[in-house]
Design a protein around this motif. Sequence first.
Motif, PDB file in Angstrom:
ATOM      1  N   PRO A 160       1.093  -1.099   0.270  1.00 40.37           N
ATOM      2  CA  PRO A 160      -0.209   0.075   0.045  1.00 40.37           C
ATOM      3  C   PRO A 160       0.727   1.490  -0.158  1.00 40.37           C
ATOM      4  N   ARG A 161       1.818   1.467   0.381  1.00 45.58           N
ATOM      5  CA  ARG A 161       2.855   2.572   0.414  1.00 45.58           C
ATOM      6  C   ARG A 161       3.449   2.942  -0.717  1.00 45.58           C
ATOM      7  N   VAL A 162       3.782   1.956  -1.032  1.00 47.98           N
ATOM      8  CA  VAL A 162       4.746   1.858  -2.863  1.00 47.98           C
ATOM      9  C   VAL A 162       3.078   2.314  -3.835  1.00 47.98           C
ATOM     10  N   LEU A 163       2.184   1.672  -3.872  1.00 44.62           N
ATOM     11  CA  LEU A 163       0.794   2.369  -4.624  1.00 44.62           C
ATOM     12  C   LEU A 163       0.404   3.302  -3.557  1.00 44.62           C
ATOM     13  N   ALA A 164       0.371   4.027  -3.039  1.00 45.39           N
ATOM     14  CA  ALA A 164      -0.404   5.284  -2.737  1.00 45.39           C
ATOM     15  C   ALA A 164       0.664   6.014  -3.504  1.00 45.39           C
ATOM     16  N   ALA A 165       1.949   5.724  -3.328  1.00 49.39           N
ATOM     17  CA  ALA A 165       2.823   6.908  -3.787  1.00 49.39           C
ATOM     18  C   ALA A 165       2.905   7.155  -5.299  1.00 49.39           C
ATOM     19  N   MET A 166       2.657   6.004  -5.890  1.00 43.56           N
ATOM     20  CA  MET A 166       2.757   6.126  -7.360  1.00 43.56           C
ATOM     21  C   MET A 166       1.446   6.272  -7.741  1.00 43.56           C
ATOM     22  N   ALA A 167       0.186   5.912  -7.070  1.00 40.30           N
ATOM     23  CA  ALA A 167      -1.188   7.190  -7.324  1.00 40.30           C
ATOM     24  C   ALA A 167      -1.725   8.733  -7.107  1.00 40.30           C
ATOM     25  N   HIS A 168      -0.642   8.616  -5.997  1.00 41.04           N
ATOM     26  CA  HIS A 168       0.197  10.070  -5.393  1.00 41.04           C
ATOM     27  C   HIS A 168       0.100  10.937  -7.323  1.00 41.04           C
ATOM     28  N   MET A 169       1.409  10.798  -7.501  1.00 41.99           N
ATOM     29  CA  MET A 169       2.076  11.144  -8.779  1.00 41.99           C
ATOM     30  C   MET A 169       0.966  10.462 -10.274  1.00 41.99           C
ATOM     31  N   LEU A 170       0.926   9.970 -10.124  1.00 37.73           N
ATOM     32  CA  LEU A 170      -0.692   9.368 -11.183  1.00 37.73           C
ATOM     33  C   LEU A 170      -1.706   9.590 -11.281  1.00 37.73           C
ATOM     34  N   ASP A 171      -2.199  10.184 -10.393  1.00 39.45           N
ATOM     35  CA  ASP A 171      -4.049  10.712 -10.297  1.00 39.45           C
ATOM     36  C   ASP A 171      -4.444   9.442  -9.847  1.00 39.45           C
ATOM     37  N   GLY A 172      -4.123   8.123  -9.773  1.00 36.30           N
ATOM     38  CA  GLY A 172      -4.878   7.616  -9.075  1.00 36.30           C
ATOM     39  C   GLY A 172      -4.809   6.216 -10.341  1.00 36.30           C
TER      40      GLY A 172
END
Length: 259
Positions: free
Chosen positions: A92-104
């Motif tokens: 979840p922490r890695v996914l959260a960072a990726m989602a933040h930069m890619l707008d989900g």
Amino acid sequence: MPMTPKDALRALGVGDETLTREEAGFLDRNGYLVLNNIIPPSQIEAFIARLQELSDLEGAQLEREAVPEEGMIKLFDLVNKDAIFDLCFTHPRVLAAMAHMLDGDVKLHSLGSRSATPGHGLQGLHVDFGANLGSGTWVGCNSVWLLEDFTEENGATRLVPESHRFGKHPRDVMSDPQQVHPDEIRITAPAGTVVVFTGHTWHGGALNRSDRIRWAIHDAFCRRDYPQDPVLQQILLPEVRERLGDAERVILDVEKSGQ
């Protein structure tokens, strides 16, 4: 009703506070973020053992690269290779960072390993996703999963903070991107760390001057309309597809059926 990417992120534990406001701000400003204590020690040992086994079975696989790198252990398509690698697209922490930069609007782009043997590993500074360069909109983000302590001696990743805003390739500015950039830093950090950076951030491997392999996994994500490498819907093994849940399949951008 089909599960959306945002539904999948929530199902995998990504919430509003999974990435703190301070972390999100640092990633926005600097183009990278260091996430500590992501990989448990037992998982690090299992990763290295499996990567070593795969490298013995498959070889260096230099033919997979347009520009082969001498002395590098390169492995590809780890999604199909072992369930232990599921952590890389579900944490979840890695996914959260990726989602933040890619707008989900996120899916896995690629999952492999680039590990430097002693005396090798130096790269020129480069970007991983050249599309939309300078626009401030990222089509992809990458991450390095540290399976060894990254040190000056073993060639810790070098990176230029704020370079994701430059709007240029390093090769357009530097006469030799392998040389040290005046603003570059080294990401020295303990094994178990994951470093996330935008697809426009200038970075590169450094020379491994130690007597050990610098084991690392590289895990990239991209927007849903950007092509994967490889396209998992076409190559995902049936037993892997069946094993994964709905949320994982959404993150991988695959249907429940391979048809």
